[in-house]
Design a protein around this motif. Structure first.
Motif, PDB file in Angstrom:
ATOM      1  N   LYS A 188      11.676  37.567  67.341  1.00 40.05           N
ATOM      2  CA  LYS A 188      11.681  38.189  68.673  1.00 40.05           C
ATOM      3  C   LYS A 188      11.361  39.682  68.631  1.00 40.05           C
ATOM      4  N   LYS A 240       6.582  43.386  84.191  1.00 40.07           N
ATOM      5  CA  LYS A 240       7.279  42.192  83.689  1.00 40.07           C
ATOM      6  C   LYS A 240       8.098  42.555  82.453  1.00 40.07           C
ATOM      7  N   ASP A 262      11.179  42.554  81.881  1.00 38.72           N
ATOM      8  CA  ASP A 262      12.311  41.716  81.511  1.00 38.72           C
ATOM      9  C   ASP A 262      11.916  40.623  80.523  1.00 38.72           C
ATOM     10  N   SER A 263      10.613  40.413  80.353  1.00 42.23           N
ATOM     11  CA  SER A 263      10.141  39.392  79.415  1.00 42.23           C
ATOM     12  C   SER A 263      10.385  39.784  77.963  1.00 42.23           C
ATOM     13  N   LYS A 280      12.675  37.404  76.434  1.00 46.07           N
ATOM     14  CA  LYS A 280      12.367  35.993  76.646  1.00 46.07           C
ATOM     15  C   LYS A 280      11.822  35.367  75.356  1.00 46.07           C
ATOM     16  N   LYS A 288       6.503  33.670  76.264  1.00 44.99           N
ATOM     17  CA  LYS A 288       6.627  34.512  77.458  1.00 44.99           C
ATOM     18  C   LYS A 288       6.367  35.973  77.107  1.00 44.99           C
ATOM     19  N   GLN A 289       6.901  36.427  75.979  1.00 47.09           N
ATOM     20  CA  GLN A 289       6.632  37.787  75.517  1.00 47.09           C
ATOM     21  C   GLN A 289       5.131  38.009  75.345  1.00 47.09           C
ATOM     22  N   GLN A 306       2.504  36.436  76.630  1.00 48.52           N
ATOM     23  CA  GLN A 306       1.699  36.412  77.843  1.00 48.52           C
ATOM     24  C   GLN A 306       1.974  37.611  78.750  1.00 48.52           C
ATOM     25  N   ASP A 307       3.242  37.931  78.968  1.00 46.46           N
ATOM     26  CA  ASP A 307       3.598  38.964  79.955  1.00 46.46           C
ATOM     27  C   ASP A 307       3.450  40.392  79.430  1.00 46.46           C
TER      28      ASP A 307
END
Length: 372
Positions: free
Chosen positions: A297, A323, A325-326, A329, A333-334, A336-337
Motif C-alpha cells: 500500500k 480523490k 481519500d483513495s 484504498k 483504486k489507488q 486509478q484515482d
C-alpha cells in the motif's frame, strides 16, 4: 524479457499518447511546377533568427565573449541560401525550414517561461549554435550560395551543419520543456492541500535516500566499465520519445545477479548526469528488511508524492481529480484515482517536446505475501 526468474525490476516511462516530436510544416509554395520560397517562410526565418539573436544575447555573459559576427547580415544570407536550395528542388530546403521552425518554437517557450532558470542549458546550446552559425558564415564569404551548392561536397557540409543545429535544438527543446514542467515551486501552497507528508509512504524507498538509519541496506552504482551493454540499452529506451518505444522495461535475472545495482545506476544517471535527459521522476526500491519498504500500500502513494513534486502538469491534474481519500484504498483504486487517471488527464496539456518520464521500481518480489 522472455523468462520469469525469481525477482525483477520494472522501469516504466510515462508519456503522452503522441510522444514523437512532429515535423513542422515545410513552408513551401508550389507555383507553376516550381518550388518557391514563400513570404511566410521568409518571415518565419526572420522571426526565428531574431529570437536566436535574443537568446545569444541572454547567454552572452556566460559565453565569455564567444565571437558571433553580424547576425542581421547573416539572416539575409540564410534567406538567400534557402532561396538557392529551393531553386535546386533540394530536400535540404525541408531540413533547413524544419530547423527554423524548431528555433521559433524554442523562442516562444523562452518568452512564455522567462522565469525558468535555464541559464546553464542556454549557455551550452548557444555555444554550439554559435559554432554552427559561424561555420555557415565562413562558407558564405567564399562565394555565392548558388555557386556553393554546385559542389556536392559543400552541399553535404551544409546539410551536416543544419542537421547538427536541428538535433541541438531538439535536445534543448526537450530539456527546456522538462525544466519548465519540473518547476513546481509556485504550486507548493496548493500541494499542501494534498497533505502529501501524511500519506502512507516510504522515504527509504527512494533510490538516493540517506540510509544511515538502515546500515543493513546498501546501494551503489555499477563499477565503471561494467554492465555497459545493458546500461546503454536502458539509457536509450528511457530517452526514446517515439510512440513505438515500449512503456515498460522489465529487467529479470537470478537473485544476486546485480539488478538492483543496475537500477540504482540508471536512476542516478537519469537524475544527475548532465549529459543525459534528467527524466527520472520517481523510484521505489522494495526491501523485505523494513516494513515501510515491503508494504504494497506504500508503493503508489510514494510514487505519487514524487511525481507531484516533479511535474506541475501532473500536480495540477491530481489536485483537480480531488480523490485524495483513495490513498487508503485498495491498490487498484489507488492506481486509478491517484496515478493513472490524473496522468491521462494531464496529457492533453503536455508539451510534445517533453521526453518520457521515468519511474523505477526495484525488487517487487520483496513485497509482503504476493503483493509484488
Amino acid at each position: 524479457m522472455g523468462f520469469a526468474y525469481q525477482d525483477a525490476i520494472v522501469l516504466t516511462s510515462f508519456n503522452s499518447s503522441v510522444a514523437a516530436i512532429q515535423a513542422p510544416p515545410t513552408g513551401q509554395a508550389f507555383i507553376n511546377g516550381q518550388h518557391a520560397v514563400s513570404t511566410n517562410l521568409k518571415e518565419t526565418l526572420r522571426t526565428a533568427w531574431t529570437g536566436v539573436e535574443l537568446l545569444l544575447r541572454k547567454a552572452e555573459r556566460s559565453l565569455g565573449g564567444t565571437p558571433f559576427q553580424g547576425p542581421v547580415a547573416l539572416v539575409n544570407g540564410l534567406i538567400e541560401l534557402i532561396s538557392a536550395v529551393s531553386d535546386n528542388k533540394d530536400e535540404l530546403h525541408v531540413l533547413m525550414t524544419r530547423t527554423m521552425e524548431r528555433l521559433l518554437a524554442v523562442n516562444e517557450s523562452l518568452a512564455k517561461n522567462d522565469e525558468t532558470d535555464s541559464g546553464d542549458m542556454m549557455k551550452v546550446f548557444a555555444g554550439k549554435l554559435i559554432n554552427n552559425i559561424n561555420e555557415l558564415d565562413k562558407m558564405a564569404k567564399m562565394a555565392g550560395w548558388k555557386q556553393i551548392l554546385e559542389s556536392e561536397k559543400d552541399k553535404l557540409n551544409i546539410a551536416r551543419i543544419f542537421k547538427d543545429i536541428n538535433e541541438q535544438t531538439k535536445d534543448f527543446q526537450m530539456r527546456l520543456a522538462l525544466k519548465i514542467d519540473r518547476n513546481t515551486h509556485h504550486l507548493r501552497k496548493s500541494l499542501d492541500v494534498l497533505q502529501l507528508n501524511s500519506w502512507p509512504r516510504s522515504d527509504r524507498a527512494l533510490y538516493d535516500t540517506n540510509l544511515e538509519d538502515a546500515p543493513t541496506l546498501s546501494r551503489c552504482p555499477c563499477t565503471p566499465g561494467t554492465r555497459a551493454s545493458i546500461l546503454k540499452r536502458i539509457h536509450e529506451w528511457a530517452q526514446d520519445p517515439s510512440p513505438e518505444s515500449p512503456c515498460v522495461f522489465w529487467l529479470t535475472g537470478q537473485a544476486g545477479s546485480g539488478k538492483s545495482t543496475i537500477a540504482y545506476t540508471i536512476a542516478h544517471d537519469l537524475d544527475k548526469d548532465n549529459e543525459m535527459l534528467n527524466c527520472l521522476q520517481a523510484t521505489f526500491f522494495c526491501s523485505r528488511q523494513f516494513e515501510d519498504m515491503r508494504r504494497q500500500k506504500n508503493i503508489v502513494p510514494t510514487l505519487v508524492y514524487q511525481l507531484a513534486r516533479h511535474s506541475q502538469l501532473y500536480a495540477k491534474s491530481l489536485l483537480a481529480a480531488d480523490k485524495l481519500d483513495s490513498v487508503n484504498k485498495q491498490l487498484a483504486k489507488q492506481m486509478q484515482d491517484l496515478l493513472v487517471g490524473p496522468w491521462e488527464k494531464c496529457n492533453s496539456d503536455r508539451s510534445i517536446d517533453l521526453p518520457p518520464y521515468l519511474v523505477i521500481i526495484d525488487a517487487l518480489d520483496e513485497i509482503d505475501g504476493k503483493g509484488g
